[in-house]
Design a protein around this motif. Structure first.
Motif, short mmCIF file in Angstrom:
data_model
loop_
_atom_site.label_atom_id
_atom_site.label_comp_id
_atom_site.label_asym_id
_atom_site.label_seq_id
_atom_site.Cartn_x
_atom_site.Cartn_y
_atom_site.Cartn_z
N UNK A 62 0.94 -0.99 0.27
CA UNK A 62 -0.33 -0.08 -0.26
C UNK A 62 0.77 1.14 -0.09
N UNK A 63 1.08 2.42 -1.32
CA UNK A 63 1.23 3.01 -1.35
C UNK A 63 1.00 4.67 -0.87
N UNK A 64 1.06 5.56 -0.14
CA UNK A 64 0.80 6.41 0.71
C UNK A 64 1.70 7.66 0.19
N UNK A 65 1.14 8.48 -0.15
CA UNK A 65 2.17 10.16 -0.35
C UNK A 65 1.25 11.20 0.66
N UNK A 66 1.32 11.09 1.45
CA UNK A 66 1.38 12.04 3.18
C UNK A 66 1.51 13.38 2.65
N UNK A 67 0.13 14.17 2.93
CA UNK A 67 0.21 15.78 3.18
C UNK A 67 -1.14 15.87 3.36
N UNK A 68 -1.22 16.99 4.77
CA UNK A 68 -1.63 17.19 4.76
C UNK A 68 -2.18 19.32 4.86
N UNK A 69 -2.49 19.43 4.33
CA UNK A 69 -2.70 21.22 3.87
C UNK A 69 -2.41 21.51 5.27
N UNK A 70 -2.06 21.92 6.34
CA UNK A 70 -1.53 21.79 7.73
C UNK A 70 -0.47 22.10 7.91
N UNK A 71 -0.01 21.78 6.76
CA UNK A 71 1.94 21.41 7.38
C UNK A 71 2.43 23.50 6.51
N UNK A 72 3.43 23.35 6.95
CA UNK A 72 4.01 24.66 6.06
C UNK A 72 4.32 24.57 5.72
N UNK A 73 4.67 23.75 4.00
CA UNK A 73 5.18 23.28 3.17
C UNK A 73 5.22 22.46 2.67
N UNK A 74 4.60 21.89 1.30
CA UNK A 74 4.56 20.45 0.89
C UNK A 74 6.57 19.85 1.33
N UNK A 75 7.07 20.53 0.49
CA UNK A 75 8.67 19.91 0.13
C UNK A 75 9.98 21.04 1.04
N UNK A 76 10.77 20.77 1.35
CA UNK A 76 12.29 21.41 2.12
C UNK A 76 12.95 21.85 0.61
N UNK A 77 12.65 21.05 -1.10
CA UNK A 77 13.76 21.46 -1.67
C UNK A 77 12.45 21.70 -2.83
N UNK A 78 13.75 21.98 -3.46
CA UNK A 78 12.99 22.61 -4.96
C UNK A 78 14.03 21.93 -6.05
N UNK A 79 14.07 19.99 -5.90
CA UNK A 79 15.30 20.46 -6.82
C UNK A 79 14.34 20.21 -8.49
N UNK A 80 16.29 20.29 -9.58
CA UNK A 80 16.18 20.75 -10.77
C UNK A 80 15.62 19.54 -11.17
N UNK A 81 15.38 18.46 -10.79
CA UNK A 81 14.90 16.79 -11.44
C UNK A 81 13.38 17.11 -11.22
N UNK A 82 12.80 17.63 -10.50
CA UNK A 82 11.81 17.71 -9.87
C UNK A 82 10.59 17.09 -11.11
N UNK A 83 10.26 15.79 -10.92
CA UNK A 83 9.19 15.63 -12.07
C UNK A 83 7.48 16.70 -11.85
N UNK A 84 7.50 16.88 -10.53
CA UNK A 84 6.07 17.14 -10.10
C UNK A 84 6.19 18.35 -9.41
#
Length: 310
Positions: A62-84
């Protein structure tokens, strides 16, 4: 000793590698070979059902991509190769609610007794360790008897260190490091946290120490997306030596996908350059007295469409 340098795993067959407490002989293979991993999880009954065109009696994962709008940000990086890249921006722009932590915990506990072999916590444009109550989420997975597979940049690795005593042989912590120096990490990941590279190394060191202290056998693998911006031989040598000295199970090198429609340039290696990097990794591995595995997968680097049948 001559080594295969295409899709190679560099390890010396004449060197005695002492396994971690409780680790099985097949553990290292499952770190990289997804087909072996899937067949292992499906079991003989599952393989028979698939061959007959029947559905599995239970999911292999079972694969889960945990995210909640209460977070300050979705991720701490802006990777140059990010496909999303666009998806990450949309989460903020449209103020997506995401998954409420109490609902996610109830969802996981709902699988108690179902015999699900593994839950994967991944970052589909997000960083899982930023999720509220992520420690409770990881504990819930272990409480119902499933394995944990975590994909993370590990800047908030203290969350995993806190649950290290709960982890077992089937668990895998895969850390996207992709650099052998702070300069290379900053150039490719563009972190919003100052000193991110050093912070990750400190967190990995803490996790490996906790693993040893508790006598656990879960796997810790560093991944390294190789581009022209991060493959200086000094950087390769640093991270390989660091991984070996600190007891990481493996470092996996691979070319990143070039994201379609991406606003940033990914300085991808040519096939010839990639093979030069493989040779350099092989030379460095020969110099190191380490049980750590070093893997280079000479994969394609172009993101392709993913069609889905109705």
């Amino acid at each position: 000793m001559k080594r295969n340098i295409v899709n190679a795993v560099w390890s010396d067959p004449h060197r005695t590698h002492l396994p971690r407490p409780g680790a099985s002989a097949s553990s290292s293979r499952r770190k990289f070979d997804r087909i072996d991993w899937l067949l292992d999880r499906m079991g003989p009954e599952g393989k028979t059902r698939v061959c007959r065109g029947a559905p599995l009696s239970r999911p292999a994962q079972v694969e889960i991509h945990p995210y909640c709008g209460a977070q300050q940000r979705p991720c701490t990086n802006c990777c140059v190769w990010c496909t999303k890249w666009a998806d990450k921006a949309a989460l903020v722009r449209f103020r997506e609610r995401g998954i409420l932590p109490e609902r996610l915990l109830a969802f996981i506990h709902g699988f108690a007794g179902a015999g699900v072999p593994e839950f994967a916590l991944a970052g589909n444009s997000t960083e899982p360790l930023l999720y509220p109550l992520i420690g409770e989420v990881m504990r819930a997975i272990k409480e119902i008897g499933s394995d944990l597979r975590l994909y993370t940049n590990f800047q908030f690795g203290h969350e995993v260190v806190a649950v290290a005593s709960c982890l077992t042989e089937g668990d895998l912590i895969r850390i996207s490091l992709d650099a052998g120096s702070a300069a290379a990490y900053d150039a490719t990941h563009q972190p919003c946290i100052q000193g991110a590279f050093e912070r990750i190394l400190a967190n990995v060191d803490d996790l490996l120490r906790e693993r040893e202290r508790h006598g656990r056998a879960f796997s810790v693998v560093l991944t390294f997306l190789a581009t022209r911006d991060n493959v200086a031989e000094a950087d390769l040598r640093f991270i390989m030596r660091w991984a070996g000295e600190h007891g990481a199970d493996a470092v996996r090198f691979v070319r990143p996908l070039i994201p379609s429609g991406h606003p940033q340039a990914v300085h991808s290696l040519t096939d010839a350059e990639a093979r030069d990097v493989q040779l350099a990794i092989g030379r460095i591995a020969d110099d190191l007295d380490a049980a750590t595995q070093f893997v280079f997968a000479l994969a394609g680097d172009t993101e392709t469409a993913k069609p889905f049948a109705a």
